[in-house]
Design an enzyme around this catalytic site. Structure first.
Site, PDB file in Angstrom:
ATOM      1  N   SER A 115       0.852  -1.196   0.000  1.00  0.00           N
ATOM      2  CA  SER A 115       0.000   0.000   0.000  1.00  0.00           C
ATOM      3  C   SER A 115       0.885   1.243   0.000  1.00  0.00           C
ATOM      4  O   SER A 115       2.025   1.209   0.439  1.00  0.00           O
ATOM      5  CB  SER A 115      -0.868   0.006   1.258  1.00  0.00           C
ATOM      6  OG  SER A 115      -1.383   1.295   1.476  1.00  0.00           O
ATOM      7  N   LYS A 148       3.296  -4.330   5.881  1.00  0.00           N
ATOM      8  CA  LYS A 148       3.460  -4.327   4.423  1.00  0.00           C
ATOM      9  C   LYS A 148       4.923  -4.155   4.024  1.00  0.00           C
ATOM     10  O   LYS A 148       5.393  -4.735   3.042  1.00  0.00           O
ATOM     11  CB  LYS A 148       2.572  -3.250   3.795  1.00  0.00           C
ATOM     12  CG  LYS A 148       1.092  -3.578   3.853  1.00  0.00           C
ATOM     13  CD  LYS A 148       0.804  -4.905   3.142  1.00  0.00           C
ATOM     14  CE  LYS A 148      -0.666  -5.243   3.097  1.00  0.00           C
ATOM     15  NZ  LYS A 148      -0.923  -6.497   2.352  1.00  0.00           N
TER      16      LYS A 148
HETATM   17  O1  GFB Z   1      -9.367   6.680   3.001  1.00  0.00           O
HETATM   18  P1  GFB Z   1      -8.898   6.981   4.385  1.00  0.00           P
HETATM   19  O2  GFB Z   1      -9.664   6.376   5.518  1.00  0.00           O
HETATM   20  O3  GFB Z   1      -7.409   6.505   4.529  1.00  0.00           O
HETATM   21  O4  GFB Z   1      -8.888   8.588   4.625  1.00  0.00           O
HETATM   22  P2  GFB Z   1      -5.958   7.143   4.395  1.00  0.00           P
HETATM   23  C1  GFB Z   1      -8.415   9.438   3.625  1.00  0.00           C
HETATM   24  C2  GFB Z   1      -8.717  10.866   4.052  1.00  0.00           C
HETATM   25  O5  GFB Z   1     -10.139  11.076   3.925  1.00  0.00           O
HETATM   26  C3  GFB Z   1      -8.368  11.176   5.517  1.00  0.00           C
HETATM   27  C4  GFB Z   1     -10.621  11.712   5.087  1.00  0.00           C
HETATM   28  O6  GFB Z   1      -7.813  12.473   5.578  1.00  0.00           O
HETATM   29  C5  GFB Z   1      -9.734  11.143   6.188  1.00  0.00           C
HETATM   30  O7  GFB Z   1      -9.799  11.983   7.336  1.00  0.00           O
HETATM   31  N1  GFB Z   1     -12.049  11.428   5.268  1.00  0.00           N
HETATM   32  C6  GFB Z   1     -13.026  12.367   5.211  1.00  0.00           C
HETATM   33  C7  GFB Z   1     -12.601  10.230   5.525  1.00  0.00           C
HETATM   34  N2  GFB Z   1     -14.217  11.817   5.469  1.00  0.00           N
HETATM   35  C8  GFB Z   1     -13.987  10.482   5.675  1.00  0.00           C
HETATM   36  C9  GFB Z   1     -14.846   9.394   5.982  1.00  0.00           C
HETATM   37  O8  GFB Z   1     -16.073   9.529   6.147  1.00  0.00           O
HETATM   38  N3  GFB Z   1     -14.260   8.160   6.101  1.00  0.00           N
HETATM   39  C10 GFB Z   1     -12.916   7.969   5.935  1.00  0.00           C
HETATM   40  N4  GFB Z   1     -12.401   6.715   6.032  1.00  0.00           N
HETATM   41  N5  GFB Z   1     -12.043   8.990   5.642  1.00  0.00           N
HETATM   42  C11 GFB Z   1      -5.362   4.632   4.659  1.00  0.00           C
HETATM   43  C12 GFB Z   1      -4.573   3.780   5.614  1.00  0.00           C
HETATM   44  O9  GFB Z   1      -5.067   5.975   4.978  1.00  0.00           O
HETATM   45  O10 GFB Z   1      -4.967   4.426   3.302  1.00  0.00           O
HETATM   46  C13 GFB Z   1      -4.677   2.333   5.216  1.00  0.00           C
HETATM   47  O11 GFB Z   1      -5.058   3.984   6.929  1.00  0.00           O
HETATM   48  C14 GFB Z   1      -4.388   2.145   3.742  1.00  0.00           C
HETATM   49  O12 GFB Z   1      -3.721   1.611   5.960  1.00  0.00           O
HETATM   50  C15 GFB Z   1      -5.191   3.084   2.900  1.00  0.00           C
HETATM   51  O13 GFB Z   1      -3.030   2.372   3.505  1.00  0.00           O
HETATM   52  C16 GFB Z   1      -4.833   2.936   1.433  1.00  0.00           C
HETATM   53  O14 GFB Z   1      -5.653   7.343   2.955  1.00  0.00           O
HETATM   54  O15 GFB Z   1      -5.770   8.330   5.281  1.00  0.00           O
END
Ligand code: GFB
Length: 320
Positions: A115, A148
């Protein structure tokens, strides 16, 4: 040898896709249907990837020629930050069991999936593969990232010690059919699709995103990712991991507004600042994969329309 020269033929081979029920695994099974190979999959009832004996027994019985490790414990920023032991232990066990049992049973080609979160929180953007281990990780997902990174190193170790053709791919944030729509454990795109949809149905005046909306993220549709993985299986043999991304990123706020357009929700956007932003940006350099002749085909609007359509068709199945 030209960068896009074939190095491995899938024709007639038995290819085991670990994690076939997940979004990337399912997309990979769909994409492999075009390669003239036999795809092997195993339900959890038959194969427990966390259990070494179970993995060794299954691999000895089925003896695949090639393996794609698309199985992992995955989740969005909140899930990663909440369950560090699960994200570190489960992913270490899955990859270690599959890579070791593949070697033990003569698997000739293996692709390990990592990732983009493996890179340092403040890596120079766009992030080159060489940035790995050059700085501290993003705290919210360092557990998953360490697992990873260990998988990349394990593939390199088996290649160096035993000469096996095991490679690693580092996809960016993925989305598409079969995604997880549980608002607590999902990634941002399925979360925003569901929130916009539910706000539209409810006639709500607004929908809420987590954090400031200023972080930037790169996205790739799962079908594009699967196509890139098959391309790497056929055209790449090296111990360096390869970034798999679209090469473009956008702010979370811009993403939210695009999702609202696709879903047809015209309300306002609220921000829940009690939720983490995570790493400010993680756009990856894409030139190594481009040099092998691969480029993504699915743009953001088309991809989001496809994901929303899947969500509407499978609301009873999606992990709500
Ligand atoms: O997609 P996400 O959860 O993962 O969050 P990451 C991406 C961004 O979207 C963050 C914002 O800045 C979140 O705060 N966000 C806004 C939200 N609204 C929302 C919401 O309703 N739900 C979520 N989930 N996010 C992940 C890693 O990081 O990336 C994993 O934690 C993995 O391990 C994945 O690598 C590909 O991109 O921040």
């Amino acid at each position: 040898m030209p960068a896009d020269a074939p190095v491995y033929s899938l024709e007639g081979k038995r290819v085991f896709v670990a994690g076939h029920r997940g979004m990337v695994g399912a997309a990979t099974v769909r994409r492999l249907a075009r390669e003239g190979c036999t795809v092997l999959t195993a339900p959890r009832s038959e194969l427990d990837l966390i259990d070494q004996a179970s993995v060794r027994a299954w691999m000895a019985k089925h003896r695949p020629d090639a393996v794609v490790i698309a199985a992992a414990k995955v989740g969005g920023i909140l899930a990663n930050d909440t369950y560090p032991a699960d994200f570190l232990y489960d992913n270490l066990m899955i990859e270690a069991n599959l890579i070791e049992a593949s070697f033990r049973n003569g698997v000739e080609k293996l692709l390990f999936l990592g990732s983009s979160c493996i890179y340092p929180k403040f890596a120079e953007q766009p992030i080159a593969e060489e940035s790995l281990l050059t700085g501290p990780l993003e705290p919210t997902n360092e557990w998953y990232a360490i697992a990873k990174i260990a998988g990349i190193k394990l593939c390199q170790a088996y290649r160096r010690q035993h000469g096996v053709d095991y490679i690693s791919a580092m996809p960016t944030n993925l989305y598409g059919p079969g995604d997880n729509y549980n608002l607590q454990s999902s990634h941002v795109i399925p979360a925003l699709i569901r929130k916009a949809h539910e706000a539209k149905l409810a006639g709500a005046p607004s929908m809420t995103i987590w954090g400031t909306g200023t972080p930037m993220r790169e996205f790739l549709h799962a079908d594009d990712c699967a196509d890139a993985l098959v391309h790497l299986m056929k055209h790449y043999s090296g111990d360096a991991h390869v970034n798999v991304g679209s090469g473009e990123d956008m702010t979370i706020e811009a993403l939210a507004r695009l999702v609202m357009e696709v879903v047809g929700f015209q309300g306002a956007l609220e921000k829940d600042l009690s939720k983490p932003d995570g790493t400010p940006r993680k756009l990856m350099r894409a030139d190594r994969l481009r040099a092998m002749g691969w480029a993504p085909q699915i743009g953001m609007r088309e991809g989001l329309e496809n994901a929303y359509h899947w969500f509407l068709e499978h609301q009873n199945e999606a992990k709500l």
